[in-house]
Design a protein around this motif. Structure first.
Motif, mmCIF file in Angstrom:
data_model
loop_
_atom_site.group_PDB
_atom_site.id
_atom_site.type_symbol
_atom_site.label_atom_id
_atom_site.label_comp_id
_atom_site.label_asym_id
_atom_site.label_seq_id
_atom_site.Cartn_x
_atom_site.Cartn_y
_atom_site.Cartn_z
ATOM 1 N N ALA A 120 0.828 -1.215 0.000
ATOM 2 C CA ALA A 120 0.000 0.000 0.000
ATOM 3 C C ALA A 120 0.860 1.262 0.000
ATOM 4 C CB ALA A 120 -0.930 -0.018 1.211
ATOM 5 N N ASP A 121 2.053 1.187 0.611
ATOM 6 C CA ASP A 121 2.907 2.389 0.654
ATOM 7 C C ASP A 121 3.770 2.536 -0.608
ATOM 8 O OD1 ASP A 121 4.855 0.442 0.884
ATOM 9 O OD2 ASP A 121 5.585 1.075 2.854
ATOM 10 N N GLY A 122 3.540 1.637 -1.590
ATOM 11 C CA GLY A 122 4.266 1.741 -2.859
ATOM 12 C C GLY A 122 5.556 0.945 -2.904
ATOM 13 N N ALA A 123 5.914 0.291 -1.785
ATOM 14 C CA ALA A 123 7.170 -0.475 -1.762
ATOM 15 C C ALA A 123 7.028 -1.733 -2.621
ATOM 16 C CB ALA A 123 7.522 -0.859 -0.326
ATOM 17 N N LEU A 124 8.088 -2.026 -3.359
ATOM 18 C CA LEU A 124 8.090 -3.211 -4.213
ATOM 19 C C LEU A 124 8.638 -4.403 -3.441
ATOM 20 C CD1 LEU A 124 7.861 -4.537 -7.069
ATOM 21 C CD2 LEU A 124 10.262 -3.893 -7.392
ATOM 22 N N LYS A 125 7.907 -5.511 -3.489
ATOM 23 C CA LYS A 125 8.343 -6.772 -2.880
ATOM 24 C C LYS A 125 8.278 -7.863 -3.920
ATOM 25 C CE LYS A 125 8.665 -5.116 1.295
ATOM 26 N NZ LYS A 125 9.927 -5.071 1.999
ATOM 27 N N LEU A 126 8.962 -8.956 -3.633
ATOM 28 C CA LEU A 126 8.780 -10.161 -4.444
ATOM 29 C C LEU A 126 8.055 -11.191 -3.601
ATOM 30 C CD1 LEU A 126 12.158 -10.707 -6.337
ATOM 31 C CD2 LEU A 126 9.994 -9.865 -7.259
ATOM 32 N N ILE A 127 7.125 -11.889 -4.239
ATOM 33 C CA ILE A 127 6.365 -12.936 -3.544
ATOM 34 C C ILE A 127 6.452 -14.225 -4.360
ATOM 35 C CG2 ILE A 127 4.725 -11.356 -2.453
ATOM 36 C CD1 ILE A 127 2.723 -12.143 -4.729
ATOM 37 N N LEU A 147 15.013 -20.834 -2.875
ATOM 38 C CA LEU A 147 15.367 -20.345 -4.213
ATOM 39 C C LEU A 147 16.732 -19.669 -4.183
ATOM 40 C CD1 LEU A 147 11.928 -18.876 -5.308
ATOM 41 C CD2 LEU A 147 12.836 -21.170 -5.701
ATOM 42 N N SER A 148 17.372 -19.692 -5.325
ATOM 43 C CA SER A 148 18.702 -19.101 -5.452
ATOM 44 C C SER A 148 18.668 -17.604 -5.126
ATOM 45 C CB SER A 148 19.176 -19.322 -6.886
ATOM 46 O OG SER A 148 19.949 -18.252 -7.324
ATOM 47 N N THR A 149 19.609 -17.209 -4.286
ATOM 48 C CA THR A 149 19.693 -15.787 -3.926
ATOM 49 C C THR A 149 19.969 -14.937 -5.160
ATOM 50 O OG1 THR A 149 20.573 -16.465 -1.805
ATOM 51 C CG2 THR A 149 20.869 -14.162 -2.384
ATOM 52 N N ASP A 150 20.818 -15.436 -6.051
ATOM 53 C CA ASP A 150 21.124 -14.674 -7.265
ATOM 54 C C ASP A 150 19.858 -14.476 -8.106
ATOM 55 O OD1 ASP A 150 23.738 -14.549 -6.563
ATOM 56 O OD2 ASP A 150 24.412 -16.106 -7.942
ATOM 57 N N PHE A 151 19.050 -15.518 -8.179
ATOM 58 C CA PHE A 151 17.803 -15.435 -8.946
ATOM 59 C C PHE A 151 16.854 -14.396 -8.324
ATOM 60 C CE2 PHE A 151 13.382 -17.192 -9.190
ATOM 61 C CZ PHE A 151 13.151 -16.942 -10.530
ATOM 62 N N ILE A 152 16.740 -14.431 -7.010
ATOM 63 C CA ILE A 152 15.830 -13.485 -6.337
ATOM 64 C C ILE A 152 16.329 -12.052 -6.546
ATOM 65 C CG2 ILE A 152 14.928 -12.746 -4.099
ATOM 66 C CD1 ILE A 152 15.171 -15.725 -3.217
ATOM 67 N N ARG A 153 17.633 -11.877 -6.362
ATOM 68 C CA ARG A 153 18.179 -10.511 -6.482
ATOM 69 C C ARG A 153 18.067 -9.987 -7.911
ATOM 70 N NH1 ARG A 153 23.289 -11.343 -2.624
ATOM 71 N NH2 ARG A 153 22.204 -11.093 -0.655
ATOM 72 N N ALA A 154 18.364 -10.865 -8.881
ATOM 73 C CA ALA A 154 18.281 -10.422 -10.285
ATOM 74 C C ALA A 154 16.832 -10.079 -10.636
ATOM 75 C CB ALA A 154 18.819 -11.518 -11.209
ATOM 76 N N SER A 155 15.909 -10.899 -10.167
ATOM 77 C CA SER A 155 14.487 -10.631 -10.465
ATOM 78 C C SER A 155 14.055 -9.302 -9.857
ATOM 79 C CB SER A 155 13.605 -11.764 -9.913
ATOM 80 O OG SER A 155 13.956 -12.984 -10.519
ATOM 81 N N TYR A 156 14.508 -9.058 -8.637
ATOM 82 C CA TYR A 156 14.133 -7.801 -7.979
ATOM 83 C C TYR A 156 14.724 -6.600 -8.718
ATOM 84 C CZ TYR A 156 13.057 -4.467 -4.320
ATOM 85 O OH TYR A 156 12.559 -3.383 -3.638
ATOM 86 N N ARG A 160 12.462 -3.704 -10.333
ATOM 87 C CA ARG A 160 12.628 -2.303 -9.919
ATOM 88 C C ARG A 160 12.787 -1.414 -11.145
ATOM 89 N NH1 ARG A 160 17.202 -1.657 -5.643
ATOM 90 N NH2 ARG A 160 18.288 -1.819 -7.602
ATOM 91 N N ARG A 161 13.492 -1.913 -12.154
ATOM 92 C CA ARG A 161 13.659 -1.147 -13.391
ATOM 93 C C ARG A 161 12.347 -1.106 -14.173
ATOM 94 N NH1 ARG A 161 13.053 1.451 -16.851
ATOM 95 N NH2 ARG A 161 14.281 1.987 -18.699
ATOM 96 N N LEU A 162 11.702 -2.263 -14.283
ATOM 97 C CA LEU A 162 10.504 -2.328 -15.130
ATOM 98 C C LEU A 162 9.389 -1.425 -14.621
ATOM 99 C CD1 LEU A 162 10.296 -6.178 -15.892
ATOM 100 C CD2 LEU A 162 11.039 -4.359 -17.450
ATOM 101 N N ILE A 163 9.235 -1.342 -13.308
ATOM 102 C CA ILE A 163 8.091 -0.549 -12.813
ATOM 103 C C ILE A 163 8.348 0.955 -12.909
ATOM 104 C CG2 ILE A 163 7.140 -2.356 -11.338
ATOM 105 C CD1 ILE A 163 8.290 -0.755 -8.921
ATOM 106 N N VAL A 172 1.467 -4.038 -12.151
ATOM 107 C CA VAL A 172 1.858 -4.659 -10.879
ATOM 108 C C VAL A 172 0.899 -4.202 -9.769
ATOM 109 C CG1 VAL A 172 3.700 -4.909 -9.177
ATOM 110 C CG2 VAL A 172 4.255 -4.893 -11.620
ATOM 111 N N ALA A 173 0.539 -2.924 -9.790
ATOM 112 C CA ALA A 173 -0.402 -2.423 -8.792
ATOM 113 C C ALA A 173 -1.766 -3.105 -8.952
ATOM 114 C CB ALA A 173 -0.545 -0.906 -8.927
ATOM 115 N N TYR A 174 -2.178 -3.286 -10.188
ATOM 116 C CA TYR A 174 -3.466 -3.922 -10.491
ATOM 117 C C TYR A 174 -3.491 -5.370 -9.974
ATOM 118 C CZ TYR A 174 -7.286 -5.495 -13.619
ATOM 119 O OH TYR A 174 -8.440 -6.021 -14.141
ATOM 120 N N ASP A 175 -2.396 -6.096 -10.233
ATOM 121 C CA ASP A 175 -2.331 -7.490 -9.781
ATOM 122 C C ASP A 175 -2.213 -7.586 -8.261
ATOM 123 O OD1 ASP A 175 -2.522 -8.475 -12.337
ATOM 124 O OD2 ASP A 175 -0.358 -8.705 -12.621
ATOM 125 N N SER A 176 -1.674 -6.548 -7.635
ATOM 126 C CA SER A 176 -1.443 -6.578 -6.183
ATOM 127 C C SER A 176 -2.688 -6.203 -5.397
ATOM 128 C CB SER A 176 -0.331 -5.580 -5.803
ATOM 129 O OG SER A 176 0.857 -5.821 -6.530
#
Ligand code: SF4
Ligand code: SF4
Length: 189
Positions: A120-127, A147-156, A160-163, A172-176
């Protein structure tokens, strides 16, 4: 649909995500590549549409439609997309799953089983992708594989860039918006 992400940015994102994977090894061996091979019947049972949609502008990477995929175009206004989405959305289906031209698999395949979530505060998380929206069982989700830390970090990093693109942030807001955060599994970064 107009978007602010250039072809070369998408290409860099593909290259970055080519270097990581959810676990060490081929997770398709755990499940018979369930996320590639779920069929129409599996989707119908959960009243879900099959197919992988591309993010706005991701199609720029595909000089020729075709290859490993069948291409379909729908109008965003006719699909389950934010109001800001207007015009063409590309849906692809794999012709010979789980085989595909791996370096061209779309972003949705590369992030799975992770999904972006905006608080709700606009912070991006991965789920972890909520299972009720899947027509199959992914053991990485159901059995909470580490899950691989590298995979999680790269995805994040990529999300962060895409949004920064308004249309992708809206998606992303719509899906959330209707997710119950108490039921989500958040990934540590
Ligand atoms: S992501 Fe999940 S469903 Fe897809 S191949 Fe890996 S374990 Fe199977
Ligand atoms: S593009 Fe490749 S990885 Fe993605 S669903 Fe199709 S076969 Fe699987």
């Amino acid at each position: 649909m107009k978007n602010t992400i250039r072809k070369r940015t998408y290409a860099a994102v593909y290259r970055l995500l080519d270097r990581v994977s959810p676990i060490d090894g081929d997770c398709g061996k755990l499940c018979g590549s369930a996320c590639c091979c779920a069929g129409e019947e599996d989707a119908a049972a959960k009243d879900l549409d099959l197919g992988i949609y591309l993010l706005p502008g991701e199609d720029k990477l595909f000089a020729k439609r075709g290859g490993s995929f069948e291409w379909n175009v729908i109008r965003a206004e006719d699909g389950d997309f934010p109001d800001s989405w207007r015009g063409k959305v590309y849906f692809i289906r794999c012709k010979t799953p789980p085989r595909c031209e791996r370096r061209m698999r779309p972003l949705q395949c590369r992030f799975f089983p992770l999904a972006p979530h905006l608080l709700a505060d606009g912070a991006l998380k991965l789920i972890l992708f909520p299972m009720e929206h899947l027509p199959y069982t992914c053991p990485l989700i159901s059995e909470r594989y580490p899950l691989s830390t590298d995979f999680i970090r790269a995805s994040y990093t990529v999300w962060r860039r895409l949004i920064r693109d308004p249309l992708i942030r809206d998606l992303v807001a719509y899906d959330s918006r209707d997710r119950n955060t108490d039921e989500l599994v958040f990934l540590d970064l």
